[in-house]
Every structure is written in C-alpha cells, then in structure tokens.
Design a protein around this motif. Structure first.
Motif, PDB file in Angstrom:
ATOM      1  N   ILE A 339     -10.910  16.943  -3.251  1.00  0.00           N
ATOM      2  CA  ILE A 339      -9.747  17.372  -4.045  1.00  0.00           C
ATOM      3  C   ILE A 339      -8.553  16.466  -3.756  1.00  0.00           C
ATOM      4  CG2 ILE A 339      -8.074  19.240  -4.364  1.00  0.00           C
ATOM      5  CD1 ILE A 339     -10.356  21.209  -3.759  1.00  0.00           C
ATOM      6  N   GLY A 340      -8.319  16.178  -2.468  1.00  0.00           N
ATOM      7  CA  GLY A 340      -7.186  15.333  -2.101  1.00  0.00           C
ATOM      8  C   GLY A 340      -7.265  13.954  -2.715  1.00  0.00           C
ATOM      9  N   MET A 341      -8.439  13.332  -2.658  1.00  0.00           N
ATOM     10  CA  MET A 341      -8.570  11.989  -3.231  1.00  0.00           C
ATOM     11  C   MET A 341      -8.496  12.009  -4.756  1.00  0.00           C
ATOM     12  SD  MET A 341      -8.632   9.554  -1.015  1.00  0.00           S
ATOM     13  CE  MET A 341      -7.242  10.513  -0.376  1.00  0.00           C
ATOM     14  N   SER A 342      -8.940  13.090  -5.384  1.00  0.00           N
ATOM     15  CA  SER A 342      -8.790  13.200  -6.845  1.00  0.00           C
ATOM     16  C   SER A 342      -7.312  13.225  -7.235  1.00  0.00           C
ATOM     17  CB  SER A 342      -9.489  14.469  -7.348  1.00  0.00           C
ATOM     18  OG  SER A 342     -10.876  14.420  -7.093  1.00  0.00           O
ATOM     19  N   VAL A 343      -6.528  13.976  -6.473  1.00  0.00           N
ATOM     20  CA  VAL A 343      -5.082  14.022  -6.712  1.00  0.00           C
ATOM     21  C   VAL A 343      -4.463  12.640  -6.498  1.00  0.00           C
ATOM     22  CG1 VAL A 343      -2.892  14.980  -5.894  1.00  0.00           C
ATOM     23  CG2 VAL A 343      -4.900  16.467  -6.144  1.00  0.00           C
ATOM     24  N   SER A 344      -4.873  11.969  -5.432  1.00  0.00           N
ATOM     25  CA  SER A 344      -4.314  10.653  -5.125  1.00  0.00           C
ATOM     26  C   SER A 344      -4.681   9.624  -6.187  1.00  0.00           C
ATOM     27  CB  SER A 344      -4.803  10.178  -3.752  1.00  0.00           C
ATOM     28  OG  SER A 344      -4.250  10.970  -2.724  1.00  0.00           O
ATOM     29  N   ILE A 345      -5.915   9.669  -6.675  1.00  0.00           N
ATOM     30  CA  ILE A 345      -6.328   8.716  -7.713  1.00  0.00           C
ATOM     31  C   ILE A 345      -5.469   8.893  -8.962  1.00  0.00           C
ATOM     32  CG2 ILE A 345      -8.203   8.123  -9.294  1.00  0.00           C
ATOM     33  CD1 ILE A 345     -10.138   8.842  -6.985  1.00  0.00           C
ATOM     34  N   CYS A 346      -5.256  10.137  -9.359  1.00  0.00           N
ATOM     35  CA  CYS A 346      -4.395  10.394 -10.525  1.00  0.00           C
ATOM     36  C   CYS A 346      -2.988   9.858 -10.285  1.00  0.00           C
ATOM     37  CB  CYS A 346      -4.348  11.888 -10.825  1.00  0.00           C
ATOM     38  SG  CYS A 346      -5.911  12.586 -11.402  1.00  0.00           S
ATOM     39  N   ALA A 347      -2.446  10.118  -9.103  1.00  0.00           N
ATOM     40  CA  ALA A 347      -1.092   9.660  -8.788  1.00  0.00           C
ATOM     41  C   ALA A 347      -1.013   8.132  -8.747  1.00  0.00           C
ATOM     42  CB  ALA A 347      -0.648  10.243  -7.444  1.00  0.00           C
ATOM     43  N   LEU A 348      -2.028   7.478  -8.194  1.00  0.00           N
ATOM     44  CA  LEU A 348      -2.028   6.015  -8.117  1.00  0.00           C
ATOM     45  C   LEU A 348      -2.095   5.403  -9.511  1.00  0.00           C
ATOM     46  CD1 LEU A 348      -4.403   5.659  -5.054  1.00  0.00           C
ATOM     47  CD2 LEU A 348      -2.040   4.858  -5.142  1.00  0.00           C
ATOM     48  N   LEU A 349      -2.876   5.992 -10.390  1.00  0.00           N
ATOM     49  CA  LEU A 349      -2.939   5.488 -11.769  1.00  0.00           C
ATOM     50  C   LEU A 349      -1.603   5.701 -12.481  1.00  0.00           C
ATOM     51  CD1 LEU A 349      -6.518   6.693 -12.812  1.00  0.00           C
ATOM     52  CD2 LEU A 349      -5.783   4.371 -12.236  1.00  0.00           C
ATOM     53  N   LEU A 350      -0.963   6.826 -12.212  1.00  0.00           N
ATOM     54  CA  LEU A 350       0.359   7.075 -12.793  1.00  0.00           C
ATOM     55  C   LEU A 350       1.388   6.083 -12.254  1.00  0.00           C
ATOM     56  CD1 LEU A 350       0.366  10.975 -12.645  1.00  0.00           C
ATOM     57  CD2 LEU A 350       0.416   9.574 -14.727  1.00  0.00           C
ATOM     58  N   LEU A 351       1.269   5.702 -10.975  1.00  0.00           N
ATOM     59  CA  LEU A 351       2.164   4.704 -10.396  1.00  0.00           C
ATOM     60  C   LEU A 351       1.893   3.319 -10.977  1.00  0.00           C
ATOM     61  CD1 LEU A 351       2.148   5.885  -6.674  1.00  0.00           C
ATOM     62  CD2 LEU A 351       4.191   5.633  -8.093  1.00  0.00           C
ATOM     63  N   ALA A 352       0.640   3.033 -11.259  1.00  0.00           N
ATOM     64  CA  ALA A 352       0.310   1.724 -11.837  1.00  0.00           C
ATOM     65  C   ALA A 352       0.888   1.590 -13.238  1.00  0.00           C
ATOM     66  CB  ALA A 352      -1.206   1.538 -11.863  1.00  0.00           C
ATOM     67  N   TYR A 353       0.823   2.669 -13.996  1.00  0.00           N
ATOM     68  CA  TYR A 353       1.290   2.623 -15.391  1.00  0.00           C
ATOM     69  C   TYR A 353       2.601   3.391 -15.546  1.00  0.00           C
ATOM     70  CZ  TYR A 353      -3.388   0.873 -16.294  1.00  0.00           C
ATOM     71  OH  TYR A 353      -4.539   0.118 -16.288  1.00  0.00           O
ATOM     72  N   MET A 354       3.596   3.008 -14.750  1.00  0.00           N
ATOM     73  CA  MET A 354       4.917   3.625 -14.853  1.00  0.00           C
ATOM     74  C   MET A 354       5.644   3.143 -16.105  1.00  0.00           C
ATOM     75  SD  MET A 354       6.589   4.029 -11.058  1.00  0.00           S
ATOM     76  CE  MET A 354       6.480   2.309 -10.606  1.00  0.00           C
ATOM     77  N   PRO A 355       6.677   3.876 -16.525  1.00  0.00           N
ATOM     78  CA  PRO A 355       7.476   3.421 -17.673  1.00  0.00           C
ATOM     79  C   PRO A 355       8.099   2.057 -17.407  1.00  0.00           C
ATOM     80  CG  PRO A 355       7.996   5.700 -17.111  1.00  0.00           C
ATOM     81  CD  PRO A 355       7.126   5.177 -16.015  1.00  0.00           C
ATOM     82  N   ALA A 356       8.490   1.384 -18.461  1.00  0.00           N
ATOM     83  CA  ALA A 356       9.051   0.034 -18.343  1.00  0.00           C
ATOM     84  C   ALA A 356      10.348   0.031 -17.539  1.00  0.00           C
ATOM     85  CB  ALA A 356       9.288  -0.555 -19.735  1.00  0.00           C
ATOM     86  N   ASP A 357      11.116   1.110 -17.623  1.00  0.00           N
ATOM     87  CA  ASP A 357      12.390   1.191 -16.893  1.00  0.00           C
ATOM     88  C   ASP A 357      12.464   2.552 -16.195  1.00  0.00           C
ATOM     89  OD1 ASP A 357      14.879   0.604 -15.912  1.00  0.00           O
ATOM     90  OD2 ASP A 357      15.935   1.197 -17.758  1.00  0.00           O
ATOM     91  N   PRO A 358      11.710   2.732 -15.101  1.00  0.00           N
ATOM     92  CA  PRO A 358      11.632   4.054 -14.472  1.00  0.00           C
ATOM     93  C   PRO A 358      12.905   4.416 -13.715  1.00  0.00           C
ATOM     94  CG  PRO A 358      10.463   2.455 -13.137  1.00  0.00           C
ATOM     95  CD  PRO A 358      10.911   1.733 -14.379  1.00  0.00           C
ATOM     96  N   GLY A 359      13.231   5.684 -13.750  1.00  0.00           N
ATOM     97  CA  GLY A 359      14.327   6.185 -12.937  1.00  0.00           C
ATOM     98  C   GLY A 359      13.794   6.692 -11.605  1.00  0.00           C
ATOM     99  N   TYR A 360      14.705   7.194 -10.778  1.00  0.00           N
ATOM    100  CA  TYR A 360      14.310   7.674  -9.445  1.00  0.00           C
ATOM    101  C   TYR A 360      13.286   8.794  -9.548  1.00  0.00           C
ATOM    102  CZ  TYR A 360      14.470  10.290  -5.096  1.00  0.00           C
ATOM    103  OH  TYR A 360      14.108  10.964  -3.963  1.00  0.00           O
ATOM    104  N   PHE A 361      13.521   9.748 -10.437  1.00  0.00           N
ATOM    105  CA  PHE A 361      12.622  10.896 -10.535  1.00  0.00           C
ATOM    106  C   PHE A 361      11.232  10.468 -10.997  1.00  0.00           C
ATOM    107  CE2 PHE A 361      10.779  14.526 -12.848  1.00  0.00           C
ATOM    108  CZ  PHE A 361      10.758  15.455 -11.830  1.00  0.00           C
ATOM    109  N   ASP A 362      11.153   9.457 -11.882  1.00  0.00           N
ATOM    110  CA  ASP A 362       9.858   8.972 -12.361  1.00  0.00           C
ATOM    111  C   ASP A 362       8.979   8.480 -11.216  1.00  0.00           C
ATOM    112  OD1 ASP A 362      10.429   9.380 -15.126  1.00  0.00           O
ATOM    113  OD2 ASP A 362      11.627   7.545 -15.140  1.00  0.00           O
ATOM    114  N   ILE A 363       9.601   7.861 -10.238  1.00  0.00           N
ATOM    115  CA  ILE A 363       8.858   7.325  -9.096  1.00  0.00           C
ATOM    116  C   ILE A 363       8.645   8.402  -8.033  1.00  0.00           C
ATOM    117  CG2 ILE A 363       8.871   5.584  -7.271  1.00  0.00           C
ATOM    118  CD1 ILE A 363      10.683   3.906  -9.134  1.00  0.00           C
ATOM    119  N   ALA A 364       9.673   9.197  -7.777  1.00  0.00           N
ATOM    120  CA  ALA A 364       9.643  10.152  -6.668  1.00  0.00           C
ATOM    121  C   ALA A 364       8.524  11.170  -6.823  1.00  0.00           C
ATOM    122  CB  ALA A 364      10.989  10.856  -6.549  1.00  0.00           C
TER     123      ALA A 364
END
Length: 471
Positions: A339-364
């Motif tokens: 379960i933990g690694m499934s959550v991390s994989i989703c988060a890592l993919l979201l970090l890889a494909y961040m918005p073009a101009d992310p704000g603090y909350f987008d990253i945090a």
C-alpha cells in the motif's frame, strides 16, 4: 524460565524500558544529525582550512564511506562482546572524536577525526535495531521500530537547520559538537539498556576486513566514476571490490554466523525485504536530492522556498511511520508495504508531471503524499527483517537493515550525480526513475504475502518470533 530469557521474550520492564528507548533515540539522533549537519558547514570549513570546494566534500564522503564499511563487521563483533557494550563503546568513541574537531587545523587531521566519528557511529548503529528488539515486547516491535523511524526522519530534517543556527553564532567546530549532548544523554541513559550477553566465539577478523574492503571499493569506485576524471581507474576499483566480494561470499558460505548475513538472505522473506528496502531508499534519495535542482533551475524557487516545499515530506513521514509501525504489529508487512509503495508511485508520477508553473501548495501536497507512502513502507519492512531473524542473529539483521539503508542512500546520491552529469537531473527524469524503483520495492513487498514465503519450513524459523508476531 530464567530472567534473561523472560526479558528477551517480553522486553524490559517499565520504567526501565522508557529509559532504554530514550537512550536508543538519542544515539540514533546523534548518528543521523552528524551525518547531515556537516554539509551546511562545508563552505566555512573550506575557507578556514584554505582548501578547495571539491576537496572539502571529502569531510562528508569519508564519514559515509567508513560508516558503510564498518556496520556489518561491527554487528558481528557486537554479537560476541555484547550489544550494550558495543553500543556504549561507539558512543564514547564518537564523543572523544568530536572533541578532537576543535584541534583540527588541517583537512587531513579533520578527515581522520571524521573517520573516528564514523567508526563510533557505526558501532552504535550496528546494534541499535537488535537492542530495540530486546527492549520492546515482541508484540510491540513494530511500534518500537516506527518510533525509531520518526527519530531518523526528524533528525535528518533538523540537521541542516541546526547546522545553520550553530554557524550563525559560533565557529564551525561547534557544528560537530552540537551532537555531543545526544551522545552524553545516550551514555547516561544507556545504563538501562539490556545487559550484555557475551558469546565466547572467535571473531572473524579476515572476514571483517574483506567485508569492509568489498563495500568500500565498490562504493568508492562508483563515487569516483561520477566525480573523477578517469573512468578506467574507477572501473578497476569497482572490479577489485567485486572480486574481493566474490571470494568473501564464497568464504562466508562455510561460516555458521557469517559477517555478511547470507544465512538470513537465503530466506526468501528476508531477501525480498532487503531488496525492497534497497530500491526504496534509492528512490527516496533520488527524489530528495534532485528536487532542489528542479525547483531552483526550472521554477525559480529561492533556497528558503525549496526548503519549505520539501518540508512536508519528513513531516508526513513523522506522522505515518509510527502509525505504520503500530499497524505492522497487527497486519502483514507485505500488505502495508505494498500500500505504501502504491501511494508513493502515484505521488512520484504526480511530481514528475507537475503544472508548468507550480505554486507552493502544488508541490507540498505531492511531497507529503510521497513521504506518507515511504513512511508506510519503511517501519513494517524493518520490523519484518528484525522479527524474522533468530534472536542470536538479531544484531546481524539490524546491521543488515542499517547497511541497506546507508548503501541505498549512497547509491541514490550517486545516481542523482550521474543524472545531473547527463543533463537530465533537474527535470522530470529523477521522479520517473524513482517511481520505477518504488515499483520494484512494492512488488517485493507484495510477494511476501505468498503463503510459501510467509510460512517457511520449520527448520528455517527456529528461535524466531511466531508468525503471528513476525508477520
């Protein structure tokens, strides 16, 4: 049943247990803070000792390398002289070496002192997990390792801040001295640790030397391949370490209690746990070291903004790690880790494909989600390794946990350096690579749910916690 056997099965009585927990926590904080706090002081040290920036980095790398080389040999020695004695000897050596920092007027002398600090830290860290197993009742082992994970993550997060505050008011030797109170507290409280049980067995000195040489040459050669200018020399160093490692492993196969715990790694559940932990630590370090470059170069964040954006990771880890440790006393580590690694994989993919101009909350929130996933994986995984080993091999299992963590982090740092050298280390590549590594860790974790792995033959599990407790 003898009193020492009762203690081994049911942990220490209260309030002695709380004093022992405080001693281990202070010692763990000491080793983690000292490993990371020096980074902040490197420019100041380079100026005061009149050395180049590239040369002063060895203040950190020497510490890490000696620590990695000494963990497994010291865990074997701790089995023979007693865990408590080994732990306190390490704290004492670290304290004395730290005081010698005040007399460092040259880089070579400082490197010798740092090597002595690393030896002291390795002596304590090599047996700390085994001591935790003796301190807590078997049914609370996951909780204990979860608390230890919180100490590790919070100490790592606080180290740069402590270093900066000390440098603002005092010379750089005080950066190292700031960890001494933890050593003194650990030494004083360490009287409550479980009493040592010596084993009158010869220590394999040649095996210890071969183990240290194998790890040192392979890691040192990999580091020189990234930072040096001679790939042939680097390859020769790594190849030498690999050859020594081959002979070392062949030699260890004939030992009843090998320094490199190949007897434990022969058990599928422990091998999968070690591989999963190794890939998870590489993934974690790959993201944490590459993110500041990405936020600075791609998104124009200041140093303060970078720190604030990364802070949700350790904060979430501090909350989730003890919770996952508590859950691992009730549910299989394979399930929690998956379960933990499934959550991390989703988060890592979201970090890889961040918005073009992310704000603090987008990253945090992405960093918090990722930290939560890794926190859910680490404590149950460590619990399974420690709890599945025979009690007389607890120090070896603990040394394996610490070595895997340190080698994984070092591999991750080397990987980031290589990605930066290739020009892809400040973009979306590192989180994608980290997601692939997290996938491997998750598959290793879920594989442990197979009945044939969770319930090995009886002859493989003598003097191990019951399956309901080892999980």
């Amino acid at each position: 049943m003898q009193p020492d056997q009762i203690s081994a099965a049911d942990g220490l009585p209260k309030p002695r247990r709380f004093m022992a927990i405080a001693a281990i926590s202070a010692g763990t904080a000491l080793t983690i803070i000292d490993g990371g706090i020096a980074t902040v002081a490197l420019p100041t040290i380079a100026r005061d000792l009149n050395v180049g920036n590239s040369a002063v980095v060895t203040v950190v790398t020497v510490y890490q390398l000696i620590l990695a080389m000494a963990l497994l040999p010291f865990s074997g020695l701790g089995d023979r002289i007693g865990l408590k004695r080994m732990y306190q000897y390490g704290q004492l050596l670290f304290t004395v070496a730290t005081l010698l920092c005040f007399f460092a007027k040259s880089l070579p002398f400082l490197l010798v002192v740092r090597a002595a600090q690393a030896l002291g830290a390795a002596a304590a860290l090599s047996v700390s997990s085994a001591l935790i197993r003796s301190i807590y009742p078997a049914k609370q082992l996951g909780r204990g390792l979860g608390i230890n994970s919180v100490v590790v993550s919070s100490s790592a997060a606080l180290a740069p801040t402590i270093g900066g505050l000390v440098l603002a008011i005092a010379p750089w030797p005080w950066v190292f001295a700031s960890a001494v109170p933890f050593a003194i507290a650990s030494l004083l409280l360490g009287r409550a640790l479980p009493e040592p049980h010596r084993r009158d067995e010869p220590f394999d000195v040649l095996g210890a030397v071969m183990c240290a040489a194998m790890i040192g040459l392979v890691i040192g050669g990999a580091e020189s391949a990234v930072h040096g200018d001679s790939p042939i020399v680097s390859a020769a160093i790594v190849l030498t370490g690999a050859v020594i490692g081959w002979f070392f492993v062949k030699r260890e196969q004939g030992e009843t209690k090998p320094i490199l715990p190949i007897d434990l790694l022969a058990r599928p559940v422990l091998a999968l746990s070690a591989i999963g932990a190794y890939t998870a630590f590489i993934a974690q370090m790959t993201l944490l070291l590459s993110t500041p470059f990405r936020l600075t170069h791609a998104y124009g964040f200041s140093a303060a903004e970078v720190g604030a954006a990364i802070a949700p990771w350790p904060l979430a880890n501090m909350v989730v790690a003890p919770l996952s440790g508590w859950l691992s006393d009730r549910y299989p580590a394979g399930l929690l880790g998956g379960i933990g690694m499934s959550v991390s994989i989703c988060a890592l993919l979201l970090l890889a494909y961040m918005p073009a101009d992310p704000g603090y909350f987008d990253i945090a929130w992405r960093m918090a989600l990722c930290g939560s996933g890794f926190g859910m994986f680490m404590a149950p995984n460590a619990r399974l390794i420690i709890g599945s080993a025979p009690r007389e091999r607890a120090a070896a299992a603990g040394g394996l946990v610490s070595t895997v963590r340190l080698v994984g982090q070092t591999t991750g740092a080397t990987l980031v350096a290589a990605l930066l050298a290739m020009g892809v280390g400040a973009g979306m590549t590192p989180p994608l690579v980290a997601a692939g590594l997290a996938l491997v860790a998750g598959l290793c974790s879920l594989s442990r749910l197979r009945p044939s792995i969770r319930n090995p033959p009886t002859e493989e599990t003598q003097d191990v916690q019951p399956a309901s407790q080892a999980r």
